[in-house]
Design an enzyme around this catalytic site. Structure first.
Site, PDB file in Angstrom:
ATOM      1  N   LYS A  45       0.879  -1.174   0.000  1.00 49.49           N
ATOM      2  CA  LYS A  45       0.000   0.000   0.000  1.00 49.49           C
ATOM      3  C   LYS A  45       0.909   1.215   0.000  1.00 49.49           C
ATOM      4  O   LYS A  45       1.626   1.465   0.969  1.00 49.49           O
ATOM      5  CB  LYS A  45      -0.916   0.014   1.215  1.00 49.49           C
ATOM      6  CG  LYS A  45      -1.822   1.242   1.257  1.00 49.49           C
ATOM      7  CD  LYS A  45      -2.441   1.444   2.616  1.00 49.49           C
ATOM      8  CE  LYS A  45      -3.123   2.808   2.659  1.00 49.49           C
ATOM      9  NZ  LYS A  45      -3.537   3.167   4.031  1.00 49.49           N
ATOM     10  N   ALA A  98      -9.338   5.853   4.522  1.00 52.25           N
ATOM     11  CA  ALA A  98      -9.088   7.037   5.349  1.00 52.25           C
ATOM     12  C   ALA A  98     -10.326   7.909   5.508  1.00 52.25           C
ATOM     13  O   ALA A  98     -11.081   8.129   4.559  1.00 52.25           O
ATOM     14  CB  ALA A  98      -7.941   7.884   4.794  1.00 52.25           C
ATOM     15  N   GLY A  99     -10.503   8.381   6.738  1.00 50.35           N
ATOM     16  CA  GLY A  99     -11.533   9.367   7.037  1.00 50.35           C
ATOM     17  C   GLY A  99     -12.882   8.822   7.439  1.00 50.35           C
ATOM     18  O   GLY A  99     -13.751   9.576   7.864  1.00 50.35           O
ATOM     19  N   ASN A 123      -8.971   1.908  10.103  1.00 52.26           N
ATOM     20  CA  ASN A 123      -8.009   1.783  11.193  1.00 52.26           C
ATOM     21  C   ASN A 123      -8.466   2.603  12.391  1.00 52.26           C
ATOM     22  O   ASN A 123      -9.003   2.081  13.352  1.00 52.26           O
ATOM     23  CB  ASN A 123      -6.605   2.179  10.755  1.00 52.26           C
ATOM     24  CG  ASN A 123      -5.519   1.715  11.711  1.00 52.26           C
ATOM     25  OD1 ASN A 123      -4.375   1.481  11.343  1.00 52.26           O
ATOM     26  ND2 ASN A 123      -5.839   1.541  12.987  1.00 52.26           N
ATOM     27  N   THR A 124      -8.310   3.934  12.311  1.00 49.36           N
ATOM     28  CA  THR A 124      -8.605   4.772  13.466  1.00 49.36           C
ATOM     29  C   THR A 124     -10.039   4.620  13.951  1.00 49.36           C
ATOM     30  O   THR A 124     -10.291   4.627  15.163  1.00 49.36           O
ATOM     31  CB  THR A 124      -8.327   6.252  13.127  1.00 49.36           C
ATOM     32  OG1 THR A 124      -7.009   6.373  12.580  1.00 49.36           O
ATOM     33  CG2 THR A 124      -8.427   7.120  14.361  1.00 49.36           C
ATOM     34  N   GLY A 149      -7.630   9.807   9.774  1.00 52.29           N
ATOM     35  CA  GLY A 149      -7.873   9.935  11.199  1.00 52.29           C
ATOM     36  C   GLY A 149      -8.920  10.943  11.613  1.00 52.29           C
ATOM     37  O   GLY A 149      -9.158  11.121  12.805  1.00 52.29           O
TER      38      GLY A 149
END
Length: 271
Positions: free
Chosen positions: A104, A192-193, A214-215, A165
């Protein structure tokens, strides 16, 4: 959770994955929390950051053993890289450590927004593809950049939903939907986001091929529960997309058909 059908699988670079969820492994409160989240989400791949793991020390000694126990395909990333040379070198090191040519590709151009460097990303992708890597580039929803990455040899793309994040969800729905419309045959993983499962469900309803989390999971009060919720949201959104949603309309339409007059209206005796 069971897949919609055995035929509805995510395919990247000719390899099939049973789940359309990809899960990051950073910033969990504990290794046990990470393990429980992987078990709950049942992801098709998990991402690992070589630079962060190399700096983690003894506190993360059991990290790789945990991943081996779960037996989930690994997707190393180049998180933290800000130059082409850094990204290429990190990818090459990751190939040796993890024994995979999947990468990635992250190449950050701005420390505040963590927005990808589009020019450097294309050049780094070109070099890595020539070096035999299966490159999944983290990019924005910019259609022109996306096409340049495809020209560089990337077979799948990972456009952001919002800055890394933030948990804001989809900040540019128009741009993402245009990207999906204009690249109908390219695997697109929203990365993301995303903050809550409804964000993931939404992009899956639009026809995106998967999401990377993830986050949103690792920073939830209860990561395992959130991981399971996201997996269900992705499955629901995919099912809705395959079902063929109705088109939105400006005017109301009765859901119950009216044929003729009600029987009590027909004799003219009603008040």
């Amino acid at each position: 959770m069971t897949p919609l059908s055995s035929a509805d699988t995510l395919t990247l670079h000719g390899q099939t994955f049973a789940s359309r969820v990809l899960l990051g492994t950073s910033r969990y409160p504990s290794l046990q929390s990470l393990s429980d989240s992987i078990a709950a989400a049942r992801p098709g791949m998990v991402t690992v950051a070589l630079r962060r793991q190399m700096n983690a020390g003894a506190a993360e000694a059991g990290f790789f053993e945990l991943l081996k126990r779960h037996d989930v395909p690994l997707l190393p990333n180049t998180a933290g890289c800000q130059t082409i040379a850094e990204a290429v070198t990190t990818a090459q090191m990751a190939r040796e450590v993890f024994e995979t040519d999947w990468i990635k590709l992250e190449l950050i151009g701005d420390d505040y927004t963590l927005q990808p460097d589009p020019v450097g990303l294309i050049e780094a992708a070109t070099l890595l593809v020539k070096d035999g890597f299966k490159v999944l580039p983290y990019c924005t929803e910019d259609l022109v950049i996306a096409r340049r990455l495809l020209d560089a040899g990337c077979e799948a793309l990972m456009p952001w939903g919002a800055p890394i994040g933030t948990g804001k969800g989809i900040v540019n729905p128009y741009g993402l939907r245009v990207l999906r419309e204009r690249l109908p045959d390219v695997p697109l993983i929203v990365d993301a986001g995303l903050g809550v499962p409804s964000h993931a469900c939404q992009v899956m309803e639009w026809g995106f091929d998967g999401v990377l989390l993830n986050t949103a999971v690792s920073q939830a009060t209860h990561p395992e529960i959130m991981a399971r919720a996201f997996a269900r949201g992705v499955e629901a959104g995919r099912a809705a997309y395959l079902a063929g949603p109705m088109d939105a309309r400006e005017s109301a339409h009765a859901s119950t058909p009216v044929v003729g007059m009600p029987f009590w209206h027909q004799d003219g005796s009603h008040a």
